[in-house]
Enzyme design. Sequence first.
Site, short mmCIF file in Angstrom:
data_model
loop_
_atom_site.label_atom_id
_atom_site.label_comp_id
_atom_site.label_asym_id
_atom_site.label_seq_id
_atom_site.Cartn_x
_atom_site.Cartn_y
_atom_site.Cartn_z
N ASP A 135 0.86 -1.18 0.00
CA ASP A 135 0.00 0.00 0.00
C ASP A 135 0.90 1.23 0.00
O ASP A 135 1.42 1.60 1.04
CB ASP A 135 -0.90 -0.05 1.25
N GLU A 189 -0.99 10.66 0.82
CA GLU A 189 -2.33 10.06 0.71
C GLU A 189 -2.80 9.55 2.06
O GLU A 189 -3.97 9.68 2.42
CB GLU A 189 -2.28 8.91 -0.31
N GLU A 190 -1.87 8.94 2.79
CA GLU A 190 -2.25 8.26 4.04
C GLU A 190 -2.70 9.22 5.15
O GLU A 190 -3.20 8.79 6.17
CB GLU A 190 -1.08 7.39 4.54
#
Length: 347
Positions: free
Chosen positions: A171, A201-202
């Site tokens: 991921d 993104e995280e």
Amino acid sequence: MELLKRLTEAPGIPGREDKIREIVKKEMDGICDDVRSDAMGNLIGLKKGSGNGKIMVAGHMDEIGFMVKHIDDKGFLRLQPVGGFDARTLMGRRVIVHGKEDLIGNLSSATKPIHILTEEEKKKELQIKDFFIDLGLPSEKVKEIVEIGDPVTLRQEFVQIGDSYSNKAMDDRAGVLVMLEAVKKTKKHPADVYMVATVQEEVGLRGAVTSAFGLEPDLGIALDVTLAADFPGGEEPEYVTKLGQGVAIKIMDSSAISNHQLVKSLKEIARKKDIPYQMEILPRGGTDAGAIQASKAGVPVATLSIPCRYVHTVNEMIHHDDLEASINLLASFLSETNPGDFVPTNR
Ligand SMILES: [Zn+2]
């Protein structure tokens, strides 16, 4: 899978994606007509098509990890999470603290050894704030090398397990790989393809927000892993996807509902080309598609997901066939899609 190994082993917590960006840039340089990065650190590679609109393809480079929050008098480090590790999976792990030099550390929780724990203490739920890093060095030495804010990543190596691959940061380095390999495979395509390796993104799709705003794409495809909860402990309706059953075409998650026409088109292409696929509804979680969709006056989007077991642990596991199906579906989609077809009231 040498590239997937390099991509997943590289460090890159949100906001500190420099090392992984270097690797991705080298790959993009070999494929794209133009490669640049923006103020946030997103890496944007353009592969020119026949001038028929713009497609943005996004895969995030960042991985979940930590920052050093505190260094105590004994030289132990306390942590600020960036992205959501499951604390239960962190006991006894090794980490790399990226200070002036890289230091290996032991991750442990601030609790007594199991031999002397009471029954009551054993039941206590683990939380990230209970964890510390032991660098095996005295405080003064630690403070010479490590500063508050330095990135911490999990130490893990890439392995093949049966027909699957496992490492930290599948991921979303798996998504980045699919993006690179699919565009490499696509010789001719109507639209200009903008590959965006996004940052942060995280911690809330932040890189996709700014890159989509800047690019103004006519259509967006996000690539990310999704849950394959098809292992002991879950019920079949909650699996989300099954490992090895093909690329997942996302219908919705909590960040976006995919454009219905786009979903239909992806399904048709998969059928036509005999690419194994499955449909995905993810009750909680999001991808860069959520940010692209809500950019400016709105963008039709969909997400192609790579099924992944043990998401947000250091043993994230993806299947060879799913990877191949994801690459093939994205490549076929790019080679035949005119973005205008998905915007009923075109700009
Ligand atoms: Zn992700």
